[in-house]
Design a protein around this motif. Structure first.
Motif, PDB file in Angstrom:
ATOM      1  N   UNK A 261       0.815  -1.226   0.000  1.00 34.57           N
ATOM      2  CA  UNK A 261       0.000   0.000   0.000  1.00 34.57           C
ATOM      3  C   UNK A 261       0.846   1.272   0.000  1.00 34.57           C
ATOM      4  N   UNK A 262       2.093   1.199   0.494  1.00 32.49           N
ATOM      5  CA  UNK A 262       2.945   2.397   0.532  1.00 32.49           C
ATOM      6  C   UNK A 262       3.271   2.905  -0.874  1.00 32.49           C
ATOM      7  N   UNK A 263       3.104   2.042  -1.898  1.00 31.20           N
ATOM      8  CA  UNK A 263       3.370   2.453  -3.278  1.00 31.20           C
ATOM      9  C   UNK A 263       2.084   2.737  -4.066  1.00 31.20           C
ATOM     10  N   UNK A 264       0.939   2.735  -3.400  1.00 31.05           N
ATOM     11  CA  UNK A 264      -0.340   2.984  -4.083  1.00 31.05           C
ATOM     12  C   UNK A 264      -0.606   4.472  -4.274  1.00 31.05           C
ATOM     13  N   UNK A 293      -7.423  -9.943   2.445  1.00 32.78           N
ATOM     14  CA  UNK A 293      -6.060  -9.800   2.955  1.00 32.78           C
ATOM     15  C   UNK A 293      -5.347  -8.621   2.311  1.00 32.78           C
ATOM     16  N   UNK A 294      -4.351  -8.103   3.002  1.00 36.18           N
ATOM     17  CA  UNK A 294      -3.477  -7.087   2.416  1.00 36.18           C
ATOM     18  C   UNK A 294      -2.034  -7.466   2.739  1.00 36.18           C
ATOM     19  N   UNK A 295      -1.131  -7.161   1.813  1.00 33.16           N
ATOM     20  CA  UNK A 295       0.290  -7.438   2.052  1.00 33.16           C
ATOM     21  C   UNK A 295       0.873  -6.288   2.871  1.00 33.16           C
ATOM     22  N   UNK A 296       1.269  -6.599   4.104  1.00 30.65           N
ATOM     23  CA  UNK A 296       1.652  -5.543   5.042  1.00 30.65           C
ATOM     24  C   UNK A 296       3.118  -5.144   4.870  1.00 30.65           C
ATOM     25  N   UNK A 297       3.928  -6.053   4.320  1.00 38.82           N
ATOM     26  CA  UNK A 297       5.345  -5.708   4.118  1.00 38.82           C
ATOM     27  C   UNK A 297       5.900  -6.524   2.969  1.00 38.82           C
ATOM     28  N   UNK A 298       6.863  -5.963   2.277  1.00 40.08           N
ATOM     29  CA  UNK A 298       7.591  -6.652   1.216  1.00 40.08           C
ATOM     30  C   UNK A 298       8.911  -5.935   0.991  1.00 40.08           C
ATOM     31  N   UNK A 299       9.644  -6.368  -0.058  1.00 38.74           N
ATOM     32  CA  UNK A 299      10.943  -5.773  -0.370  1.00 38.74           C
ATOM     33  C   UNK A 299      10.863  -4.248  -0.390  1.00 38.74           C
ATOM     34  N   UNK A 337      -3.147   7.697   3.733  1.00 38.95           N
ATOM     35  CA  UNK A 337      -3.788   6.549   3.109  1.00 38.95           C
ATOM     36  C   UNK A 337      -2.797   5.488   2.636  1.00 38.95           C
ATOM     37  N   UNK A 338      -1.530   5.648   3.006  1.00 40.73           N
ATOM     38  CA  UNK A 338      -0.512   4.727   2.511  1.00 40.73           C
ATOM     39  C   UNK A 338      -0.308   3.526   3.444  1.00 40.73           C
ATOM     40  N   UNK A 339      -1.001   3.515   4.596  1.00 37.75           N
ATOM     41  CA  UNK A 339      -0.665   2.500   5.605  1.00 37.75           C
ATOM     42  C   UNK A 339      -1.850   1.674   6.070  1.00 37.75           C
ATOM     43  N   UNK A 340      -1.548   0.409   6.324  1.00 37.77           N
ATOM     44  CA  UNK A 340      -2.569  -0.569   6.672  1.00 37.77           C
ATOM     45  C   UNK A 340      -3.306  -0.176   7.956  1.00 37.77           C
TER      46      UNK A 340
END
Lengths: 637, 304
Positions: A261-264, A293-299, A337-340
């Motif tokens: 979501x940080x890149x949305x 579900x939402x992906x809370x963290x990635x690379x 709006x960038x954070x879960x």
């Protein structure tokens, strides 16, 4: 002479140039999908459920960007080998073995360029000998840039030099890689031992550009899947939902997971469709149903929260990529709006409008790496996530721009690569290691995410849960009997405030645990949202102090060697926690977070191992962590 | 064996590509319909050229027969997932004729000579064909069993452990020795391990876990202790990163060679791959003897 030379170039390169390298595995046939139901029914199940770890976000050579950056040999077939613990070649050199084998994997290549990939790498393709395709095979980044720029257009536009004006040939050619994705998944599925999911990534880009992505991973429950895929060239994320409803029916079951979501650029949680149009009831309902579900963290960063953006929680400053947006800005920066966590709070309010919560998200973690190496998340041996682009440690540390950034005229300092991390992992609590059991656990949000370690966390919440339940040997049974597991919802208040059983167990291959926390978010009667972070269990037998926080346990890291020093930390932390400020009229959510003792960040290992200077703007150590999916309290009205 | 036999054997194998191995350049090359076509055509051309048949380049006759058309249609269908329409089929034939005309013009101009790409392609083709050198027979179970045993290291499966464990976390007990003693006594009295020791996220019973899985969930020290444990009942405490464990090994299935039936497909595939490599190598060795090869050793030295 000139004439002869032209003829030589023009004719003899036709179809002869291709076999110089084993560039891809081509295996496709049209046989009906294997029926695994008998094998699945023979697997013994545990009604109290086991923890399984896996990857739900990975790119291989079939993703054209990965291919161009040098991931040519690591197809889904190789990726599954890596997941199962076999050593495979890395795209830019060397080999790698995962620290411990995975239980499940979904490979999510970009749906957008599957046809383009096939057209440019299959010798029979009519575009094989085009200059563009030759360039792509040689690693030319320009066509990559142009193909993906087309995804940011409204509506998205295919790249005509490969796809022609109508784009049909690109849609048609996606068929073969899509079949191979299914074939690789079925070949590697071992019910009871290893689960593979047929999946792909829907990769719509944000119209602001600047790398904004409004992506979703589409994960199917079995090998009964649509014959074609729906990519961003076919429509928006909301149209994807409609398409899935229409094309994935009967035995086909599917869920979609929005990621980072940080890149949305704020477009995931802004309360509208991704293109800015207002929601309709149907759209909200479909979203809530298809996206649990939402992906809370990635690379490319942690999206749980960022200190100063809707929260004062200081532990939120962990692997964030962007600075806070200036007022009115939303692209290339972090806004509310960038954070879960902010999205979960907003979801409580949206429920009042729609009667359904469009942000009722459980948590998963993934890598999104483009090397074909699922859950390759260990800090100490991180070799980059993007093939040749960041294989050079000087690039990873921001001392040099990566080849793509360089082409875009960016310097090393402007390139965000050094703020990236090796990625996150998904955990599920499921009855068995089979497709139906793990997919169903995903669908009911009985999941957790870790920042890359194999830490296990488990939570139950309920009004009938007794005090001290976590000390009972049969606490899991109590949890299911008197409450709901992570991902569940409480609807009827009891006499007292709800209690939560919280458990975390360390990863034997990472650091011991430091503290166990519960994060509560709620909405008050005036339509305002709030949040609170409580430390509920501390390591080394300590208890939270007067400020409600766990004391420092003295754990540290020797920065010359990356060895852990000082405090012991705990192998296991647990608590039975009762909400001290429960209001039966207020909608709320609760999730668990556990923080480990500090370890060296990957960049520190890079700097030590390669004798490179350490950038001033990077933390030297991190606290790895895990998050359980939330439990909601939604009083029936 | 002469090349003509190889071409024949190669064509036979073309018919069997679906059961051929799935790995390596050769096999993926062989699954390409274009390659089938080219091997059928180009390689035959190469053969005729070598054995002194009338030069195809000189021939002014292009025959598009039933087989050629069927191949073109099949190729189309493999790509587009549907048969060609009448119009498309005619276009395919026209394209094919065009390609054939230009190809033969190219040959008569001698454009195939001294071209690195053509050279590589032809040498690859001969290599593919030479994989049938010495002939191939479908291996029976006895052949496969022999191969399995000869390459035991490749197929050996890890041992598995089935065990029970009770965990005590030292920081939860003022006197952990006393807690261990209590747990031992309860186990000796026949109590199930499920409710003993400290509650946690570890299973009391683990079934058929490989060493890798034991290491992942319990750490190396625990795995080593488990490996040494006999069937003497409860042992321990064994220390892991998680705490102290009392452990009872109930079954240790030794790793070893799986029965052929379990890995037959894999063995057959590997054996075929192995046979092909050996055949190609053997053909190359023999063919090389027909050439005298001179290498300027002084130029071969890498400077510095």
């Amino acid at each position: 002479m000139a004439w002869t030379a032209r003829i030589v170039t023009a004719s003899l390169s036709i179809s002869l140039a291709a076999c110089s390298a084993n560039e891809k595995e081509t295996v496709a046939d049209d046989s009906a999908p294997t029926n695994f139901s008998e094998a699945e029914s023979k697997v013994s199940t545990n009604p109290l459920k086991n923890a399984y770890f896996g990857e739900l976000h990975l790119h291989t050579a079939y993703s054209l960007d990965a291919y161009i950056f040098g991931t040519k040999l690591n197809t889904p077939f190789e990726a599954y080998k890596f997941a199962k613990g076999q050593t495979i070649d890395m795209p830019a050199g060397g080999t790698k073995t995962i620290i411990a084998p995975l239980d499940f994997t979904a490979i999510t290549d970009h749906g957008e360029a599957l046809g383009e990939y096939e057209l440019c790498t299959s010798e029979q393709s009519p575009k094989y000998d085009s200059e563009i395709c030759k360039g792509i095979r040689a690693g030319d980044q320009k066509p990559f840039g142009e193909i993906f720029a087309g995804v940011s257009k409204v509506p998205a536009q295919r790249y005509t030099p490969i796809c022609d004006e109508d784009g049909k040939i690109c849609r048609d050619y996606a068929g073969k890689p899509w079949q191979n994705i299914q074939k690789a998944a079925d070949q590697n599925y071992e019910p009871g031992k290893f689960t593979s999911f047929v999946a792909y990534e829907f990769s719509a880009n944000a119209p602001e550009g600047k790398g904004g992505m409004m992506h979703r991973n589409v994960i199917f429950r079995s090998n009964r899947v649509p014959q074609t895929i729906f990519s961003a060239f076919e429509g928006t994320g909301e149209q994807l939902h409609v398409w899935l409803d229409k094309n994935c029916t009967g035995d086909c079951k599917v869920l979609a997971i929005p990621h980072n979501p940080n890149f949305y650029w704020g477009r995931l949680f802004w309360g509208k469709n991704s293109d800015g149009t207002e929601w309709t009831k149907d759209q909200v309902e479909r979203r809530a149903r298809l996206e649990p579900l939402v992906e809370i963290m990635q690379v490319k960063g942690n999206s749980e929260c960022q200190t100063g953006i809707g929260t004062t929680d200081e532990s939120c400053n962990f692997e964030t990529v962007f600075k806070k947006c200036a007022p009115g800005e939303n692209a290339g920066c972090s806004n509310e709006n960038a954070f879960v966590r902010n999205g979960l709070k907003k979801g409580l309010l949206e429920y009042d409008k729609w009667g359904v919560n469009p942000f009722k998200y459980g948590f998963v973690g993934g890598t999104d790496n483009h090397n074909g190496t699922p859950s390759d998340t260990t800090e100490s041996d991180f070799k980059g996530h993007y093939a040749k682009n960041d294989f050079d440690p000087a690039v990873r540390l921001g001392l040099k721009a990566n080849p793509t950034a360089e082409q875009m005229g960016l310097s090393g300092a402007e390139d965000p690569t050094r703020f990236y991390n090796p990625g996150a992992i998904t955990g599920v609590w499921a009855e068995a290691n089979t497709r139906p059991a793990i997919w169903d656990a995903l669908a009911r949000r009985e999941t957790f995410a870790t920042s890359g370690t194999r830490t296990k966390v488990r939570m139950f919440g309920g009004f009938a849960i007794p005090a001290g339940a976590d000390k009972q040997a049969d606490w899991v049974k109590i949890g299911y009997k008197d409450g709901v597991p992570q991902g569940g919802t409480l609807t009827r208040p009891g006499k007292d405030a709800p209690r939560f059983i919280l458990y975390a167990q360390r990863d034997p291959n990472s650091a011991p645990l430091h503290r166990l926390q519960i994060i509560k978010g709620w909405a008050d009667a005036s339509g305002k949202t709030h949040e609170m972070t409580y430390d509920v269990a501390c390591s080394d037998g300590m208890a939270p102090g007067a400020d409600g926080k766990c004391p420092d346990n003295g754990a540290g890291v020797d920065l010359a060697t990356c060895k852990q020093t000082g405090g012991k930390g705990s192998a296991m932390l647990s608590a039975t926690w009762q909400d001290p400020k429960f209001d039966p009229k207020q909608k709320a959510f609760y999730y668990l977070r556990v923080l480990e003792n500090p370890v060296c960040r990957w960049s520190m290992y890079d700097s030590i191992n390669n004798k490179l200077p350490y950038p001033k703007d990077l933390p030297k150590t991190i606290r790895e962590r895990a998050w359980s999916s939330p439990i909601w309290y939604m009083p029936e009205t | 064996m002469v090349l003509a036999d190889l071409v024949h054997a190669g064509n036979l194998r073309m018919a069997n590509t679906d059961t051929a191995g799935k790995r390596g350049l050769k096999s993926s090359l062989l699954r390409e319909p274009l390659v089938h076509f080219l091997i059928g055509g180009l390689a035959l051309f190469a053969l005729y050229g070598l054995v002194g048949q009338p030069d195809e380049a000189q021939s002014r006759k292009i025959v598009i027969d039933k087989d050629t058309i069927a191949t073109l249609a099949a190729q189309y269908e493999a790509t587009w997932q549907r048969p060609p329409t009448q119009e498309q089929l005619s276009a395919l034939v026209n394209d094919h004729v065009r390609e054939e005309v230009l190809y033969r013009e190219g040959l008569s101009l001698g454009l195939d000579r001294d071209d690195a790409v053509v050279k590589r392609r032809l040498s690859q083709k001969v290599e593919v064909l030479s994989e049938e050198y010495g002939g191939s027979k479908v291996p029976d179970d006895r052949d496969l069993q022999a191969y399995l045993e000869k390459h035991a290291d490749t197929y050996r499966q890890p041992g598995t452990y089935t065990f029970e464990q009770v965990l005590l976390v030292p920081e939860r007990h003022p006197d952990v020795e006393a807690a261990l003693a209590t747990a031992r006594r309860q186990l000796a009295a026949g109590e199930r391990p499920d409710g003993l020791g400290d509650a946690g996220l570890l299973p009391a019973r683990v079934y058929d876990a490989s060493q890798t899985v034991v290491i992942r969930d319990f750490g190396k020290n625990f795995a080593a202790a488990l490996d040494k444990a006999g069937r003497q009942g409860w042992i321990g405490p064994v220390r892991s990163n998680l705490g102290l464990h009392l452990v009872r090994l109930t079954e240790h299935k030794a790793g070893g060679l799986p029965p052929l039936a379990q890995v037959k497909g894999l063995v057959a595939e590997d054996m075929e791959e192995h046979r092909r490599k050996a055949a190609a190598e053997s053909y190359f060795k023999q063919a090389r003897q027909n050439y005298s090869i001179e290498i300027d050793k002084s130029a071969l030295k890498v400077p510095g």
